[in-house]
Structure formats: structure tokens, C-alpha cells
Design a protein around this motif. Structure first.
Motif, short mmCIF file in Angstrom:
data_model
loop_
_atom_site.label_atom_id
_atom_site.label_comp_id
_atom_site.label_asym_id
_atom_site.label_seq_id
_atom_site.Cartn_x
_atom_site.Cartn_y
_atom_site.Cartn_z
N LEU A 208 0.81 -1.21 0.00
CA LEU A 208 0.00 0.00 0.00
C LEU A 208 0.85 1.27 0.00
O LEU A 208 0.52 2.26 -0.65
CB LEU A 208 -0.94 -0.01 1.21
CG LEU A 208 -2.17 -0.92 1.08
CD1 LEU A 208 -2.90 -1.02 2.40
CD2 LEU A 208 -3.11 -0.40 0.01
N GLU A 209 1.95 1.24 0.72
CA GLU A 209 2.77 2.45 0.82
C GLU A 209 3.48 2.77 -0.48
O GLU A 209 4.04 3.87 -0.64
CB GLU A 209 3.79 2.32 1.94
CG GLU A 209 4.85 1.28 1.67
CD GLU A 209 5.79 1.11 2.86
OE1 GLU A 209 7.00 1.08 2.62
OE2 GLU A 209 5.31 1.01 4.00
N ASP A 210 3.48 1.84 -1.44
CA ASP A 210 4.10 2.11 -2.74
C ASP A 210 3.31 3.12 -3.55
O ASP A 210 3.85 3.73 -4.48
CB ASP A 210 4.24 0.82 -3.55
CG ASP A 210 5.32 -0.10 -3.00
OD1 ASP A 210 6.21 0.41 -2.29
OD2 ASP A 210 5.28 -1.31 -3.27
N ALA A 211 2.03 3.29 -3.25
CA ALA A 211 1.19 4.22 -4.01
C ALA A 211 1.44 5.63 -3.52
O ALA A 211 0.77 6.12 -2.61
CB ALA A 211 -0.28 3.83 -3.87
N THR A 212 2.39 6.33 -4.13
CA THR A 212 2.78 7.66 -3.67
C THR A 212 2.08 8.79 -4.42
O THR A 212 2.33 9.96 -4.12
CB THR A 212 4.30 7.85 -3.81
OG1 THR A 212 4.67 7.63 -5.18
CG2 THR A 212 5.04 6.85 -2.93
N GLY A 213 1.23 8.46 -5.38
CA GLY A 213 0.53 9.51 -6.11
C GLY A 213 -0.70 8.97 -6.81
O GLY A 213 -0.77 7.79 -7.18
N LEU A 214 -1.71 9.86 -7.00
CA LEU A 214 -2.92 9.52 -7.73
C LEU A 214 -3.00 10.41 -8.95
O LEU A 214 -2.96 11.64 -8.84
CB LEU A 214 -4.17 9.72 -6.86
CG LEU A 214 -5.50 9.48 -7.57
CD1 LEU A 214 -5.77 8.00 -7.70
CD2 LEU A 214 -6.64 10.17 -6.84
N SER A 215 -3.08 9.80 -10.13
CA SER A 215 -3.13 10.53 -11.38
C SER A 215 -4.50 10.35 -12.02
O SER A 215 -5.06 9.25 -12.02
CB SER A 215 -2.03 10.02 -12.33
OG SER A 215 -2.20 10.55 -13.63
N LEU A 216 -5.05 11.45 -12.58
CA LEU A 216 -6.33 11.41 -13.28
C LEU A 216 -6.15 12.05 -14.65
O LEU A 216 -5.75 13.22 -14.76
CB LEU A 216 -7.40 12.17 -12.50
CG LEU A 216 -7.94 11.46 -11.24
CD1 LEU A 216 -8.66 12.45 -10.36
CD2 LEU A 216 -8.86 10.32 -11.62
N ASN A 217 -6.44 11.30 -15.71
CA ASN A 217 -6.27 11.80 -17.06
C ASN A 217 -7.40 11.28 -17.94
O ASN A 217 -8.21 10.45 -17.53
CB ASN A 217 -4.92 11.35 -17.64
CG ASN A 217 -3.75 12.07 -17.00
OD1 ASN A 217 -3.57 13.27 -17.20
ND2 ASN A 217 -2.96 11.33 -16.22
N GLY A 218 -7.43 11.80 -19.16
CA GLY A 218 -8.44 11.35 -20.12
C GLY A 218 -9.50 12.39 -20.36
O GLY A 218 -9.31 13.59 -20.13
N ASP A 219 -10.65 11.93 -20.80
CA ASP A 219 -11.74 12.82 -21.21
C ASP A 219 -12.65 13.12 -20.02
O ASP A 219 -13.79 12.64 -19.94
CB ASP A 219 -12.54 12.16 -22.34
CG ASP A 219 -11.65 11.75 -23.50
OD1 ASP A 219 -10.86 12.59 -23.96
OD2 ASP A 219 -11.75 10.58 -23.93
N LEU A 220 -12.14 13.91 -19.09
CA LEU A 220 -12.97 14.26 -17.93
C LEU A 220 -12.49 15.58 -17.35
O LEU A 220 -11.31 15.97 -17.49
CB LEU A 220 -12.93 13.18 -16.86
CG LEU A 220 -11.75 13.11 -15.90
CD1 LEU A 220 -12.08 12.21 -14.71
CD2 LEU A 220 -10.49 12.60 -16.57
N ASP A 221 -13.40 16.27 -16.69
CA ASP A 221 -13.11 17.50 -15.97
C ASP A 221 -13.27 17.22 -14.48
O ASP A 221 -14.35 16.81 -14.02
CB ASP A 221 -14.07 18.61 -16.39
CG ASP A 221 -13.89 19.00 -17.86
OD1 ASP A 221 -12.73 19.18 -18.27
OD2 ASP A 221 -14.90 19.11 -18.57
N VAL A 222 -12.19 17.41 -13.74
CA VAL A 222 -12.17 17.10 -12.31
C VAL A 222 -12.61 18.32 -11.52
O VAL A 222 -12.06 19.43 -11.71
CB VAL A 222 -10.77 16.64 -11.87
CG1 VAL A 222 -10.74 16.40 -10.36
CG2 VAL A 222 -10.38 15.37 -12.62
#
Length: 659
Positions: free
Chosen positions: A362-376
Motif C-alpha cells: 500500500l505504501e508504494d502508491a505515492t501519487g494519484l493521477s487522473l487523465n483522459g476525457d474528464l473535468d475534475v
């Protein structure tokens, strides 16, 4: 005449002096030969234990048994590590395995592992160079100061919240400094954009000619730290809904992982619920069922269903929800970390679950990326770990000399136990030291060491080095840790057992394995003396899995069956097998495979062609957990080990259930 007689007498005296000196040298040589003999030196050595009291000797068999190799080395041989700063390796040489990993880079037998080994060795050399720069005054292992804890807490907030503008300014990535922990969750509010025309040949169907296809998709990824320059960071989780579908022509969600530019086996959810006989994740199905809004069920029928449900007229109704993502309609997605995997819900409804892939934590996940056809619109991450592992780990280390390893014995040992461990497994190593390794420390005929590769986080390596200096029971294998390269640690165990401690038998286990040492010794004694041994829970005629979590490609293993092999959590080989393995390794003739227990079975099979091996099977080397009257028990947490150790001291070799 008198002068001649005098000269003759002087010559005679010189001859007698030379003869006397020669006799002394011969006697000295004979004395050295006698004292260096393993039969004499073993009987003459008394040895001393730690903490007072004489050590307990373990004798596996009587006279006439194949003797252990003589003349053990006091320290591991210096490792061959490529990199820009060999000075760092020299400073850590007393902790570094003597396994020459560079031999694998010139060997065609490394197969698909050659490039990963090359990259991991190069990265490991840089990590050692960074450890070299550690302030010598800070080498003593001590709990973090108040300022260090304050700084760590500041760097690792319990929650992170970003609005749309902040999210764009940070490159559409949410930083998770300490990774995730059990119960951590990330909530995203976003709106899918309308589909756009796509002419990418990787997506467009060639049969459609030049006509573009309409695409609308989004990618949410948990990413790790980049380990090699020029490569993308590892994708711990890849979540990819395709609103217009792909080759299936229907909406679909794909989940996967990617490490070293290599994708794993994808999990696809295409609108059908997972089968009842398929494995679940924390009791939840991997894929839920959905329908499209324009199929089979109108908005009126949905309203009627709810009305009937409320008034109780229909009890058994099979209602399917629509696909959770719609162009132009906002959704609220929550990703949570469970015991067995990640869970995704959209607008409060569970959609899919993805099991953790081996090799990631779990600690390996150091970032969350959001891409593609969406508006956050916003991102919120909560229940995050507040203390970095490099600080939290020290809470598990009890700095008492009681747990320190005694010096290596001068004479060959009966059994050497190599324990595979990961850099951040501080609690697991402490649990082993406080339980069954206590029996090892009381014997001069048994030696145990942890074999650890370098961690991707330099902070973890710094604490790991300090731990090694204090306890003296850690051997570094100089490469960056990678699950597919665990076999290198097994080779390092063989090298240490043969060249450093000259053990008669070599055992391999994991840091979550509880070892009942005396029972293993008794089990080995049942085999007639002088035979080559391979002892463990042995599998015969097992076939490679070509699909799923443990999938093996034909490139990795072209044969249809594996050789007979003992399960990895605990097995024993005799020293002549280990010596053969190291000889083949030195000649660059040793075949490598990413599953270390299968690799050992392959090597034993090769040895068996020239000298018969006694395969000794016992289910008491339990690989799936624990059984009463075990020899080894796998998947034991530090707390369970303490419970099992207490029962063993009371004469009850029983399991401890999780409470």
C-alpha cells in the motif's frame, strides 16, 4: 691441518643448525595441519554463547556422515557492484553479500530476467552511494527526535483536499507522501466529457478505413516512485472506464498494473457480474452487473420498481443499474484500500474490486493521477498514514543487546538459515528475533541471517543500514528489490551458506515463517548419513498458470510442467547441492526463473542427474498457514509468532488463531 679441522667443525655445526631448523618447521606444519582438520577443530572448540552459559550443540548424525566443508570465512566476500561510487560499497562491505551479480549480466541463462537484473543492480549501486553520504555521527540507531517526528507528520498529512484549479496546477496528480494504509480512501468528483473523434491506428479498426471512431475514456492510476531514469513510474493500479467501449463495442472497465513497462494480466468488467465460483476481494465480487439507460428499462419502469419495492408488492426483483459513467453527468467515485485489494464505488454503489498484485504494498502508491476525457471538480484523500515508514518502522525495533546476533563461529556449522525479507519489514524481522531465532542464538552449530535487497525509498534504506549495524544479522543483496528477482536472494543464501559459514545443511524461509528448529533437525536425522537432501513440502507435476495473478508466460517457462520443487516458505538442501548451484552460477550456466522455489527445484533436478538426491516430503512444512505439530508455519504475523513461541516453550507446538 688445525685450520682445516676448525673449518670442518664449523661446517658441521651449520649443518646441524639447518637440520634443526628444518625439523622445527616440519613439526610446525604438522601441528597446523592437525589443528586445521575439521574433525579435530570441531572437537577442540568450546565457543561461548551470548548472555552467559555454554552454547547448545546440534548433532544431526554420528560418525561416518559426510562432513561439512571446512574453513568458513569470517565475513562475506566483497560484492561486485557496478556504479558511480564504489566507496559506498566498501563502507558497507561487512553487510553485503559476496554474490557477484555481474555474472548474470553476461549469461544467456538469465533469460527474461537479464534486463530487470541489470537495471536493479545499477539502481542498487546508486542507492548504496546515497547511503555512503549518511552522516557517520548519525549511524547509531535511535528513536526519532521530536523534530524528526514533527517533520515527518508535516510531510505526511492525514488528508489531502484539492479543488479543480489546485489539481490542474499540480499536473493532475495528487501526492500521497506516505502512500496508503488499510482503510485509506480517495474520493473524486468529476464529469466525463463528450466523445471525440479518434484516428489513432492503435485504437481505430482498420476495417473502418479512414473513418474515425468516437472515444470517451478516463484513466485513474495509483502510481509509485520511478526506479529507473527514462521509464514511467510503476502503475500500482490502473483503472480505465471506456464509455464508448473498445473492441467489444460496449462500455467496459479495465483494471491492471504495470511495472518496468510490463503490464500484468488485465481484469475486464463488461457489464456482467462475476461468477459465483470466482474468487472475491474482501467478500466483494470483482465485477458488478450493469445495463445502459437506453436498454430494456425506461426511467418510468425504474420508478415503478422503486414504488413496488416500497409498498412491498414485489420482493424478488432483479434490478440492474446503468453503466456508472455517463458523458456530461457528474459522478462521485471512491477508491478504498481493503485487506485483500482496492474497491471502487461510484455514487455510493460498489462497481468493482481489484486484488493487490504481488510485489506491491500500500505504501508504494505515492501519487494519484487522473487523465483522459474528464473535468475534475475536486479530489479528497483521507485516512492516510501520517508517519513515514522510515520513522514508524523504528517503533517496532527494540534496541536491546539480547536480540543481537553472536559472532560467526570459527568452525563449520550444521545448519545455516537464510531468511528472505523486504527492506521495510522491520516488524517482521523483530518478531523473528524475539521468537524462534532465540533458539538459533543459543547454538554454535546454527546460524541465521536475513537477506534483504535495497528499498525504493532512501529513507527506508537509511534505517535499514542502522538496523543492520545494531543487530548484526542482516545481509544486503546489492540490487533494488523486485518481486521477480527474489531468486537472487536465494542464490545469496547459498553463497553465504557455502563460502561464509560452511554449513552442512542450508535452509531457506521467509520472514513471516515460524520455524520449529528442533523438529527440523530431528526430521533431517531420519535420513541415512551421507546422502544429498532436499527436504520440504514438495510439489510434483505442477503446471504453470498461464492466466491470473500468478500467470507465467511461455517465454518465461516454455515447459508444460515444473520440476518437483519444495514450497518457498521453508525447505532444506544439503551443502553439496548448494555448492553445485554456486559452481554453475560461477560458470554462467545456471538457469534463472522468477519463482525462486521452482528455480531451486530445477537446480536440484540438474544435480540429481549426476548424484542421487533424497527427496523428503512433509506436509508439516505448511505453506498455506499453520497446522498443529508443524515444522514451519507460513503467514504468521509478529503477534502470532509471539503466541506460537510461548506455546512452544510450554511444550505445545500449536497454532494461534487470529483474535
Amino acid at each position: 691441518m688445525r685450520r682445516a679441522a676448525t673449518a670442518a667443525g664449523a661446517g658441521s655445526c651449520r649443518r646441524r643448525a639447518i637440520e634443526g631448523l628444518a625439523a622445527v618447521l616440519i613439526l610446525y606444519a604438522l601441528l597446523v595441519l592437525v589443528l586445521e582438520s575439521p574433525l579435530v577443530s570441531t572437537s577442540l572448540s568450546g565457543g561461548g554463547g551470548v548472555g552467559g552459559g555454554g552454547p547448545r550443540k546440534l548433532h544431526l548424525s554420528g560418525a561416518g556422515e559426510r562432513a561439512a566443508p571446512a574453513h568458513p570465512a569470517k565475513e562475506p566476500r566483497s560484492a561486485s557492484v557496478s556504479g558511480p561510487s564504489p566507496r559506498g560499497v566498501n563502507r558497507l562491505s561487512r553487510f553485503v553479500s559476496g554474490l557477484d551479480l555481474l555474472l548474470l549480466l553476461d549469461s544467456s541463462r538469465s533469460g527474461a530476467l537479464r534486463q530487470p537484473i541489470s537495471d536493479a543492480v545499477a539502481t542498487g549501486a546508486r542507492a548504496f552511494s546515497e547511503l555512503e553520504d549518511l552522516d557517520p555521527g548519525a549511524s547509531a540507531l535511535a528513536p526519532p527526535s521530536g523534530k524528526e517526528l514533527e517533520r515527518a507528520t508535516t510531510q505526511c498529512p492525514q488528508w489531502v483536499a484539492l479543488n479543480a484549479e489546485e489539481f490542474r496546477e499540480r499536473g493532475r496528480v495528487v501526492e500521497l507522501p506516505c502512500g496508503l494504509a488499510l482503510g485509506s480512501h480517495v474520493t473524486v468528483a468529476a464529469t466525463p466529457r463528450p466523445a471525440h473523434a479518434e484516428r489513432d491506428p492503435a485504437i481505430t479498426d482498420p476495417r473502418e478505413g479512414d473513418r474515425p471512431i468516437m472515444v470517451s475514456q478516463l484513466m485513474m492510476e495509483l502510481q509509485g516512485l520511478r526506479t529507473v531514469d527514462g521509464e514511467d513510474p510503476p502503475r500500482v493500479l490502473h483503472f480505465n472506464p471506456r464509455l464508448r467501449g473498445d473492441w467489444s463495442g460496449r462500455p467496459v472497465i479495465e483494471l491492471n498494473t504495470c511495472y518496468r513497462m510490463q503490464w500484468g494480466t488485465a481484469q475486464r468488467c463488461g457489464g456482467w457480474r462475476s461468477r459465483d465460483d470466482e474468487e472475491t476481494v474482501d467478500g466483494l465480487v470483482k465485477c458488478e452487473k450493469w445495463i445502459q439507460d437506453d436498454e430494456e428499462r425506461s426511467e418510468e419502469s425504474k420508478a415503478a420498481w422503486w414504488l413496488n419495492r416500497l409498498i412491498g408488492q414485489k420482493k424478488d426483483v432483479n434490478f440492474d443499474w446503468p453503466f456508472p459513467f455517463v458523458e456530461g453527468r457528474m459522478f462521485v467515485l471512491t477508491l478504498s484500500a481493503g485487506l485483500e485489494g482496492y474497491h471502487v464505488s461510484v455514487d455510493g454503489r460498489h462497481v468493482t474490486s481489484f486484488p493487490y498484485r504481488t510485489g506491491f504494498v500500500l505504501e508504494d502508491a505515492t501519487g494519484l493521477s487522473l487523465n483522459g476525457d474528464l473535468d475534475v471538480q475536486s479530489v479528497f484523500a483521507g485516512s492516510l498514514p501520517t508517519i513515514h515508514p522510515s520513522f514508524a518502522s523504528q517503533n517496532y525495533l527494540e534496541l536491546s543487546t539480547v536480540w543481537q546476533a553472536p559472532p560467526l563461529p570459527d568452525e563449520p556449522v550444521e545448519i545455516f538459515i537464510g531468511i528472505l525479507s523486504s527492506g521495510n519489514h522491520f516488524a517482521e524481522r523483530m518478531g523473528v528475533r524475539k521468537t524462534w531465532m532465540s533458539a538459533v542464538r543459543k547454538s554454535s552449530n546454527v546460524v541465521a541471517r536475513f537477506f534483504v535487497a535495497l528499498h525504493g525509498r532512501n529513507e527506508v534504506n537509511v534505517v535499514l543500514k542502522k538496523e543492520a549495524e545494531f543487530f548484526g544479522d542482516i545481509v544486503f543483496v546489492p540490487f533494488l528489490d523486485n518481486y521477480d528477482l527474489v531468486v537472487l536472494k536465494t542464490l545469496a543464501i547459498c553463497e553465504y551458506g557455502v563460502h561464509v559459514v560452511s554449513a552442512k545443511y542450508i535452509m531457506k524461509c521467509d520472514d513471516d515463517t515460524f520455524v520449529r528448529l528442533d523438529s527440523i533437525v530431528t526430521h533431517i536425522k531420519k535420513v541415512p548419513s551421507g546422502r544429498s537432501l532436499y527436504v520440504g513440502n514438495i510439489n510434483v507435476q505442477h503446471r504453470p498458470l498461464r492466466h491470473g495473478k500468478w500467470a507465467v508466460t511461455y517465454e518465461e517457462w516454455p515447459e508444460e510442467v515444473y520440476p518437483a520443487y519444495a514450497n518457498g516458505p521453508g525447505y532444506v538442501i544439503s551443502s553439496d547441492i548448494a555448492d553445485f548451484i554456486m559452481s554453475e552460477f560461477t560458470k554462467r550456466k545456471l538457469r534463472l526463473f522468477k519463482m525462486e522455489d521452482v528455480s531451486m527445484g530445477l537446480w536440484v533436478e540438474q544435480f540429481n542427474r549426476t548424484r542421487a538426491v533424497e527427496y523428503v516430503h512433509s506436509a508439516k512444512f505448511c505453506q498455506f498457514g499453520c497446522i498443529d505439530d508443524y515444522y514451519t508455519a507460513h503467514y504468521q504475523s509478529p503477534r502470532l509468532m509471539l503466541c506460537m513461541w510461548q506455546k512452544l516453550l510450554e511444550g505445545r507446538p500449536e497454532c494461534c488463531n487470529v483474535r
